[in-house]
Every structure is written in C-alpha cells, then in structure tokens.
Design an enzyme around this catalytic site. Sequence first.
Site, PDB file in Angstrom:
ATOM      1  CG  PHE A 163      -0.414   4.150  -7.671  1.00 31.46           C
ATOM      2  CD1 PHE A 163       0.142   3.365  -8.675  1.00 31.46           C
ATOM      3  CD2 PHE A 163       0.256   4.216  -6.456  1.00 31.46           C
ATOM      4  CE1 PHE A 163       1.333   2.670  -8.476  1.00 31.46           C
ATOM      5  CE2 PHE A 163       1.438   3.520  -6.243  1.00 31.46           C
ATOM      6  CZ  PHE A 163       1.972   2.751  -7.250  1.00 31.46           C
ATOM      7  CE  LYS A 187      -8.821  10.569  -3.062  1.00 29.15           C
ATOM      8  NZ  LYS A 187      -7.583  10.512  -3.908  1.00 29.15           N
ATOM      9  CD  GLU A 190      -3.810  11.848  -5.182  1.00 32.67           C
ATOM     10  OE1 GLU A 190      -4.343  10.724  -5.081  1.00 32.67           O
ATOM     11  OE2 GLU A 190      -3.517  12.558  -4.204  1.00 32.67           O
ATOM     12  CB  CYS A 295      -1.045  -4.620  -1.638  1.00 33.36           C
ATOM     13  SG  CYS A 295      -2.481  -5.516  -2.205  1.00 33.36           S
ATOM     14  CD  GLU A 395       3.998  -1.256   0.720  1.00 33.12           C
ATOM     15  OE1 GLU A 395       3.603  -0.199   1.254  1.00 33.12           O
ATOM     16  OE2 GLU A 395       3.227  -2.079   0.180  1.00 33.12           O
TER      17      GLU A 395
HETATM   18  P1  NAD Z   1      -1.427   6.210  -0.814  1.00 32.61           P
HETATM   19  O1  NAD Z   1      -1.602   5.865   0.616  1.00 32.61           O
HETATM   20  O2  NAD Z   1      -0.420   7.227  -1.195  1.00 32.61           O
HETATM   21  O3  NAD Z   1      -2.821   6.725  -1.440  1.00 32.61           O
HETATM   22  C1  NAD Z   1      -4.013   6.013  -1.251  1.00 32.61           C
HETATM   23  C2  NAD Z   1      -5.176   7.004  -1.250  1.00 32.61           C
HETATM   24  O4  NAD Z   1      -4.994   7.899  -0.155  1.00 32.61           O
HETATM   25  C3  NAD Z   1      -5.229   7.850  -2.516  1.00 32.61           C
HETATM   26  O5  NAD Z   1      -6.575   7.957  -2.929  1.00 32.61           O
HETATM   27  C4  NAD Z   1      -4.669   9.187  -2.065  1.00 32.61           C
HETATM   28  O6  NAD Z   1      -5.243  10.270  -2.741  1.00 32.61           O
HETATM   29  C5  NAD Z   1      -5.024   9.246  -0.604  1.00 32.61           C
HETATM   30  N1  NAD Z   1      -4.051  10.008   0.180  1.00 32.61           N
HETATM   31  C6  NAD Z   1      -2.728  10.172  -0.094  1.00 32.61           C
HETATM   32  N2  NAD Z   1      -2.149  10.940   0.850  1.00 32.61           N
HETATM   33  C7  NAD Z   1      -3.119  11.242   1.742  1.00 32.61           C
HETATM   34  C8  NAD Z   1      -3.129  12.001   2.945  1.00 32.61           C
HETATM   35  N3  NAD Z   1      -2.036  12.582   3.429  1.00 32.61           N
HETATM   36  N4  NAD Z   1      -4.293  12.113   3.603  1.00 32.61           N
HETATM   37  C9  NAD Z   1      -5.410  11.519   3.145  1.00 32.61           C
HETATM   38  N5  NAD Z   1      -5.453  10.806   2.003  1.00 32.61           N
HETATM   39  C10 NAD Z   1      -4.317  10.659   1.311  1.00 32.61           C
HETATM   40  O7  NAD Z   1      -1.167   4.808  -1.576  1.00 32.61           O
HETATM   41  P2  NAD Z   1      -0.758   4.598  -3.086  1.00 32.61           P
HETATM   42  O8  NAD Z   1       0.660   5.007  -3.255  1.00 32.61           O
HETATM   43  O9  NAD Z   1      -1.783   5.161  -3.983  1.00 32.61           O
HETATM   44  O10 NAD Z   1      -0.886   3.018  -3.183  1.00 32.61           O
HETATM   45  C11 NAD Z   1       0.132   2.137  -2.823  1.00 32.61           C
HETATM   46  C12 NAD Z   1      -0.028   1.667  -1.407  1.00 32.61           C
HETATM   47  O11 NAD Z   1      -1.291   1.013  -1.262  1.00 32.61           O
HETATM   48  C13 NAD Z   1       1.006   0.628  -1.010  1.00 32.61           C
HETATM   49  O12 NAD Z   1       1.393   0.877   0.315  1.00 32.61           O
HETATM   50  C14 NAD Z   1       0.246  -0.683  -1.113  1.00 32.61           C
HETATM   51  O13 NAD Z   1       0.737  -1.740  -0.312  1.00 32.61           O
HETATM   52  C15 NAD Z   1      -1.107  -0.260  -0.665  1.00 32.61           C
HETATM   53  N6  NAD Z   1      -2.126  -1.178  -1.143  1.00 32.61           N
HETATM   54  C16 NAD Z   1      -2.659  -2.026  -0.220  1.00 32.61           C
HETATM   55  C17 NAD Z   1      -3.598  -2.942  -0.618  1.00 32.61           C
HETATM   56  C18 NAD Z   1      -4.200  -3.890   0.371  1.00 32.61           C
HETATM   57  O14 NAD Z   1      -5.157  -4.549   0.015  1.00 32.61           O
HETATM   58  N7  NAD Z   1      -3.705  -3.998   1.584  1.00 32.61           N
HETATM   59  C19 NAD Z   1      -4.016  -2.988  -1.959  1.00 32.61           C
HETATM   60  C20 NAD Z   1      -3.450  -2.089  -2.866  1.00 32.61           C
HETATM   61  C21 NAD Z   1      -2.500  -1.184  -2.434  1.00 32.61           C
END
Ligand code: NAD
Length: 516
Positions: A163, A187, A190, A295, A395
């Site tokens: 997100f 994808k 959401e 991140c 985090e």
């Molecule tokens: P998230 O892991 O909740 O979601 C990421 C994606 O995974 C979304 O598209 C979501 O729909 C999907 N998802 C969520 N739950 C799932 C499940 N149980 N099974 C399969 N898919 C699932 O992350 P977020 O809250 O959207 O984003 C924030 C996180 O992303 C933080 O931890 C941040 O550090 C990380 N992030 C990392 C980087 C990087 O480059 N390392 C960059 C941006 C964000």
Amino acid sequence: MTTSTAPATTNTATLPVVGHWIDGALVPSTSGRTQPVYDPALGVATKEVALASQEEIDTAIASAKAAFPAWRDLSMAKKQQIMFAFREILNRDKAELAEIITSEHGKVISDALGEIARGQEVVELATSMPSLVKGEFSENVSTGVDVFSIRQPLGVVGVISPFNFPVMVPLWFLPIAIAAGNTVVLKPSEKDPSAALWIAAKLGEAGLPDGVLTVLNGDKTAVDGLLTSPDVESISFVGSTPIAQYVYETGTKHGKRVQALGGAKNHMLVLPDADLDLVADSAVNAGFGSAGERCMAISVVVAVEPVADDLIAKIVERAGMLRIGDGRRGCDMGPLVTEQHRDKVASYIEVAEQDGAEVVVDGRTVQPDGDENGFWLGPTLIDRVPTSSRVYTEEIFGPVLSVVRVATYEEGVELINSGAFGNGTAIFTNDGGAARRFQKDVQVGMIGINVPIPVPVAYYSFGGWKKSLFGDSKAYGQDGVDFFTRQKAVTSRWTDPADRSGSTHGGVDLGFPSNA
Ligand code: NAD
C-alpha cells in the site's frame, strides 16, 4: 487523544467498486467479494475494491498469456516509443495521479509527486531497453565457430505491490518487464488500488496493446492464484516480511523465479563529529515523511554519545514545527493509511512506556489540520528504547522514531548488524575513514553516508539483505533486466566454400567438442 476518534465509516451500500483492468478495459468484478477503500484524511470509506475470484484470476492470466506472443515479437523500437509516450503522459498528468494517491493513501501531495518522480525514473531507464538487453558476440571461438548470447522475455510475469507506494513500487517492475517483452499481471494493494488502474489506462493511451498489462484487484486469493498458476513465470513481490517469505517459498515451490522484498527497521548511526543540524533535519524527514510508512524510513537513531541530548533537542524543535493534516492542504505529514494501522502504531507508544523508555514527543496528542475522523497520529520520539523492547525489534511502519544511545561506533555497528532486517541504513559523520569502514562492515543492502533515505537511482538496483529480501534479484537496474529476461548462448557454424581460413567441421569425431 486521536486514537479515540469515531470508528471509520463503512457505508458500503452506495459506494463505487474499483474493478479490474483486463484486455485493455475496465472490467467490473463478478466475484461478489469487496473490501472498503478509505480516504485516510477523512476517515471514511469512499469506494470499495473488488476481490478477485479464481475465475477472474484465470481470465486475467489468460488475457496476459494471449497477449504475450505478439508483444514479444513487436520491435524493440516500437516498445521503446510506448515508454517514451508514457513518460510524457506522466509529466502531463502527474498532478491527477498524485491526487489519487493522496485520496487513498493519505500521504501529502508533494510526497505523492515525489513517489511518481522516482517511479518515472524507471520508465526513463526502460526507454533504454534496446541497449540494456544487448547480447554479446565472440567471433571465431573455434575455427569457423561463433558464440553469441541473446536475452528473451519470460512470458507472463506477476507483480504484487504494497500500500505504501501505490505508484512507485509497481513502476519499479512494470516498465522493465514490459519493455523487455513480458506481459504483466499486477495485483495492487487492496488499500489503495486506483493508481494502478490509472497507470494501466495511461499506458493504453501511450499505445500499449490490450492484455500486455492486466490489473487484477484482490487479496490473498489473487496472490495465491498468481503464485500457483502454471502460466505465470515469475513473481515480483513487495510487502511485509512474513508475506514476502510466504510468497518466496510458495512461488519457488511452483517453479517460478521470485524476488520478494520484505520489511525493514532502518538505523541511522550518528557519530559525535556529525553535523547535528543535518542529522536532525534528516531524522525528521526520514522518520516522519509519509507518516513513517516507507520501507526506507529511519526508525532508529543510534546516537554515539555524547550527542544524544543535543540531537534530541534539535529533533524535538523540528518535529514541533511540522503541520500534520490533510495532504491536500499543504501539510507536511498526512494520516496513516487505515484506522486499524494507526491504532497498531499508536499501541507501540504504550509498549514503550511499559518497557521503561522515555516518550519525548507523543503523537497521540496531535491536533491535525484535517477532519476529526482522519487516521491521525503525530510525530513521536522515544528516547532510551531498550533493545529488548518490541518497539525496537519490530517494524512499526508509522511516525515513531526511537533513540538508542551507544558508547562507541563499534557498539552501534554491532547493534545494526544484529537486527533481523537489512534494508537501509545511514551513517552521519564528517570522518571519511569511519564512513568507509561503515560501508564495508554494515550488513545492509542500501547505505547512506550523510544521506538518510538512500533509495538508489533507477540505473542501480533496490533491495536489502536478510529478512528484507527473499531471492537473489533486487528491483530495477541491471538486476531488474536480468530478472525479467532469460539468456541463451548460441554457438554457430556456417560452412562457406569460399572461406580460405582452413575452417572445417572436422568430420566424424566422437570426442567431446573442444576449442583446440
Ligand atoms: P502486506 O504484506 O500487508 O501486503 C503486500 C501485498 O501482499 C498486498 O498486495 C496484499 O494484498 C498482499 N497480501 C497481504 N496479505 C497476504 C496474505 N496473507 N497472503 C498473500 N498475500 C497477501 O504489506 P503492506 O502493509 O501493504 O505494505 C507495507 C509493508 O511493505 C512493510 O512491511 C514495508 O516495509 C514493506 N515494503 C517493503 C519494501 C521494500 O522494498 N523492501 C517497499 C515497500 C514496502
């Protein structure tokens, strides 16, 4: 107390539903499953997002698969022109896109424009794809035999984004994947799905053929559909560490190439000789920008004594000058993405108090310039955080900056290296030797020297170490080109009666071919 505001409104009966982008058009969802999407500064659900069914997932992948052969075979020059056209559209319409980001994510408009600019860098890199996919050629490796390499696209590739960067993170992958000849199923998160549809529509306007980019909205069902489909060749995932690990393990088990970028806990090491005004500005920018939902945010200041007291005073002064509020009102920092996330982040302040840390600035008392129902939490500064506290080990992903005091440089580096994550870090010092030692010793993928958010430019690659990246390939740069292409090495011989070099195919010889 902002955390006691009324619960977010979810009057879903009348809300528009964000669907999918399949075959070059918006497609309403048929799954019957949806989830609300909030305007975080207003604290109300403004729309719903479709959550794809297995049937819709199959349709989306089939569309991308059908589009692949023609897209692969289109000339590099024509693909390149589409990237140039998309770049111009981004320049023309970025204000519109920034509004979309702010209305679903909450970050302030200037920050949204910054994210678009960093994504656009990768579009610009992708305009050079004809150079980036060039192979190598070696003439006459054996008498009359030449060897050359070529790069080919993979096929249908999946991109799953988080997100916090609804534009930049998809653009870390799409331009390179597409310009290299792949078709993509994206994808998005959401929580803020609309920007991805905007990108798809504008790429269509730039001339991208139908089916080359598909946007499939959804949740775990959609992710699992991509991870297990035999028609999807690779997965590029960005999100939290537990999901990244799951995606990596599931995707590789299903024979896919996977790069899964995970969470972070980024430290800033401050040596006693550092320019403390630069450090304080950097800590505030990198700790509270985008409400800490980056991140590459700095979440821990590691102060080598005796700097901590002076530095904290400077950070407090700057944090007090920030305007928190609706990102459309010229504020410095917006709300958090959802009420649930805001409450989770705020709960760490209570943990800090219980663990004996000192809450120097408490974001729960913020007076925002925005609707009272917004998901507000102000900048928070916590001193003397015990490294055993969850505030230090987990985090948080919000505007909560911890300070840990150490006695020496060595103690600071040891602390950073003992962490589970290895995404980004920074050192602040005027000692070049110490900075050079740090860049060698620290076990982190991206390092800033007097630079707080060292996100590499597009022609380098983005990615961390340890639990911040699962897989061998980073995002964009040369790694991105390598990830989205497969190499072939061709060894060729053409017999030529006019050749006077003595070239011969050697006749019948059952020995293993050598270059002698
Ligand atoms: P998230 O892991 O909740 O979601 C990421 C994606 O995974 C979304 O598209 C979501 O729909 C999907 N998802 C969520 N739950 C799932 C499940 N149980 N099974 C399969 N898919 C699932 O992350 P977020 O809250 O959207 O984003 C924030 C996180 O992303 C933080 O931890 C941040 O550090 C990380 N992030 C990392 C980087 C990087 O480059 N390392 C960059 C941006 C964000």
